[in-house]
Motif scaffolding. Sequence first.
Motif, PDB file in Angstrom:
ATOM      1  N   VAL A  88       0.837  -1.200   0.000  1.00 19.97           N
ATOM      2  CA  VAL A  88       0.000   0.000   0.000  1.00 19.97           C
ATOM      3  C   VAL A  88       0.874   1.254   0.000  1.00 19.97           C
ATOM      4  O   VAL A  88       0.634   2.188  -0.772  1.00 19.97           O
ATOM      5  CB  VAL A  88      -0.971   0.008   1.201  1.00 19.97           C
ATOM      6  N   LEU A  89       1.899   1.291   0.849  1.00 26.01           N
ATOM      7  CA  LEU A  89       2.799   2.448   0.890  1.00 26.01           C
ATOM      8  C   LEU A  89       3.462   2.673  -0.464  1.00 26.01           C
ATOM      9  O   LEU A  89       3.555   3.803  -0.948  1.00 26.01           O
ATOM     10  CB  LEU A  89       3.871   2.252   1.956  1.00 26.01           C
ATOM     11  N   TYR A  90       3.940   1.590  -1.072  1.00 23.44           N
ATOM     12  CA  TYR A  90       4.595   1.707  -2.376  1.00 23.44           C
ATOM     13  C   TYR A  90       3.632   2.205  -3.442  1.00 23.44           C
ATOM     14  O   TYR A  90       3.952   3.108  -4.213  1.00 23.44           O
ATOM     15  CB  TYR A  90       5.209   0.366  -2.791  1.00 23.44           C
ATOM     16  N   GLU A  91       2.435   1.644  -3.501  1.00 27.11           N
ATOM     17  CA  GLU A  91       1.467   2.059  -4.523  1.00 27.11           C
ATOM     18  C   GLU A  91       1.046   3.514  -4.349  1.00 27.11           C
ATOM     19  O   GLU A  91       0.903   4.246  -5.332  1.00 27.11           O
ATOM     20  CB  GLU A  91       0.263   1.122  -4.515  1.00 27.11           C
ATOM     21  N   GLU A  92       0.860   3.955  -3.110  1.00 27.29           N
ATOM     22  CA  GLU A  92       0.533   5.364  -2.879  1.00 27.29           C
ATOM     23  C   GLU A  92       1.699   6.262  -3.286  1.00 27.29           C
ATOM     24  O   GLU A  92       1.503   7.323  -3.874  1.00 27.29           O
ATOM     25  CB  GLU A  92       0.153   5.601  -1.418  1.00 27.29           C
ATOM     26  N   GLY A  93       2.917   5.836  -2.981  1.00 27.04           N
ATOM     27  CA  GLY A  93       4.098   6.601  -3.380  1.00 27.04           C
ATOM     28  C   GLY A  93       4.240   6.670  -4.887  1.00 27.04           C
ATOM     29  O   GLY A  93       4.574   7.717  -5.453  1.00 27.04           O
ATOM     30  N   LEU A  94       3.961   5.575  -5.553  1.00 26.69           N
ATOM     31  CA  LEU A  94       4.023   5.527  -7.014  1.00 26.69           C
ATOM     32  C   LEU A  94       3.000   6.480  -7.631  1.00 26.69           C
ATOM     33  O   LEU A  94       3.306   7.208  -8.574  1.00 26.69           O
ATOM     34  CB  LEU A  94       3.787   4.104  -7.487  1.00 26.69           C
ATOM     35  N   ALA A  95       1.796   6.511  -7.075  1.00 30.37           N
ATOM     36  CA  ALA A  95       0.764   7.426  -7.575  1.00 30.37           C
ATOM     37  C   ALA A  95       1.220   8.871  -7.398  1.00 30.37           C
ATOM     38  O   ALA A  95       1.033   9.708  -8.299  1.00 30.37           O
ATOM     39  CB  ALA A  95      -0.559   7.182  -6.855  1.00 30.37           C
ATOM     40  N   HIS A  96       1.836   9.182  -6.272  1.00 28.62           N
ATOM     41  CA  HIS A  96       2.321  10.548  -6.055  1.00 28.62           C
ATOM     42  C   HIS A  96       3.460  10.870  -7.024  1.00 28.62           C
ATOM     43  O   HIS A  96       3.532  11.983  -7.556  1.00 28.62           O
ATOM     44  CB  HIS A  96       2.774  10.745  -4.613  1.00 28.62           C
ATOM     45  N   ALA A  97       4.326   9.910  -7.286  1.00 30.85           N
ATOM     46  CA  ALA A  97       5.429  10.126  -8.231  1.00 30.85           C
ATOM     47  C   ALA A  97       4.897  10.471  -9.620  1.00 30.85           C
ATOM     48  O   ALA A  97       5.440  11.334 -10.309  1.00 30.85           O
ATOM     49  CB  ALA A  97       6.318   8.883  -8.290  1.00 30.85           C
ATOM     50  N   ARG A  98       3.814   9.825 -10.012  1.00 30.84           N
ATOM     51  CA  ARG A  98       3.216  10.126 -11.323  1.00 30.84           C
ATOM     52  C   ARG A  98       2.684  11.557 -11.363  1.00 30.84           C
ATOM     53  O   ARG A  98       2.812  12.248 -12.372  1.00 30.84           O
ATOM     54  CB  ARG A  98       2.117   9.127 -11.638  1.00 30.84           C
ATOM     55  N   VAL A  99       2.080  12.010 -10.257  1.00 35.25           N
ATOM     56  CA  VAL A  99       1.592  13.395 -10.174  1.00 35.25           C
ATOM     57  C   VAL A  99       2.759  14.372 -10.337  1.00 35.25           C
ATOM     58  O   VAL A  99       2.603  15.443 -10.926  1.00 35.25           O
ATOM     59  CB  VAL A  99       0.859  13.637  -8.829  1.00 35.25           C
ATOM     60  N   LEU A 100       3.927  13.978  -9.853  1.00 34.50           N
ATOM     61  CA  LEU A 100       5.115  14.830  -9.958  1.00 34.50           C
ATOM     62  C   LEU A 100       5.753  14.789 -11.346  1.00 34.50           C
ATOM     63  O   LEU A 100       6.743  15.457 -11.585  1.00 34.50           O
ATOM     64  CB  LEU A 100       6.153  14.403  -8.913  1.00 34.50           C
ATOM     65  N   GLY A 101       5.198  13.978 -12.235  1.00 34.03           N
ATOM     66  CA  GLY A 101       5.705  13.919 -13.601  1.00 34.03           C
ATOM     67  C   GLY A 101       6.665  12.785 -13.884  1.00 34.03           C
ATOM     68  O   GLY A 101       7.332  12.782 -14.918  1.00 34.03           O
ATOM     69  N   ALA A 102       6.734  11.815 -13.013  1.00 38.12           N
ATOM     70  CA  ALA A 102       7.643  10.693 -13.233  1.00 38.12           C
ATOM     71  C   ALA A 102       7.160   9.840 -14.401  1.00 38.12           C
ATOM     72  O   ALA A 102       5.977   9.534 -14.508  1.00 38.12           O
ATOM     73  CB  ALA A 102       7.744   9.831 -11.981  1.00 38.12           C
ATOM     74  N   GLY A 103       8.081   9.468 -15.263  1.00 36.62           N
ATOM     75  CA  GLY A 103       7.769   8.549 -16.343  1.00 36.62           C
ATOM     76  C   GLY A 103       7.819   7.112 -15.853  1.00 36.62           C
ATOM     77  O   GLY A 103       7.116   6.249 -16.339  1.00 36.62           O
ATOM     78  N   TRP A 104       8.648   6.860 -14.879  1.00 36.56           N
ATOM     79  CA  TRP A 104       8.730   5.548 -14.242  1.00 36.56           C
ATOM     80  C   TRP A 104       9.379   5.766 -12.891  1.00 36.56           C
ATOM     81  O   TRP A 104       9.927   6.815 -12.598  1.00 36.56           O
ATOM     82  CB  TRP A 104       9.498   4.543 -15.088  1.00 36.56           C
ATOM     83  N   SER A 105       9.289   4.768 -12.051  1.00 38.96           N
ATOM     84  CA  SER A 105       9.813   4.890 -10.695  1.00 38.96           C
ATOM     85  C   SER A 105      10.708   3.712 -10.368  1.00 38.96           C
ATOM     86  O   SER A 105      10.518   2.613 -10.867  1.00 38.96           O
ATOM     87  CB  SER A 105       8.667   4.943  -9.684  1.00 38.96           C
TER      88      SER A 105
END
Length: 111
Positions: A88-105
Amino acid sequence: MTDLRTEAVRGDAMLEQWRHVHNVIVPSAALDLAEVRERAGRYRLENAYVEDVLVGCSTVRPPEREGGAATVIARVLPEYRRRGYGTVLYEEGLAHARVLGAGWSRRVCSP
């Protein structure tokens, strides 16, 4: 995981909780409160709770450029592992990374 609640770290009490989890999980890279404050200025730090019990924390390091990689780190205290909290922590972090413009994490798993 409906019982897991995450909160963005704000204030010294939450910074100290984040620091505690980090230092338990990564004792070889223990941080003091000043170092955690500095990180909070650059990264998104979150604490994870079940009810009012601290069970973990996460860090999202934003991409250096649009479409670049972000780093998502999820840490769960040993006594709370194998319950899905890290996922859950990882998936929430990944969603936030996408909001920040990440193409991949890049995923970082703490021992």
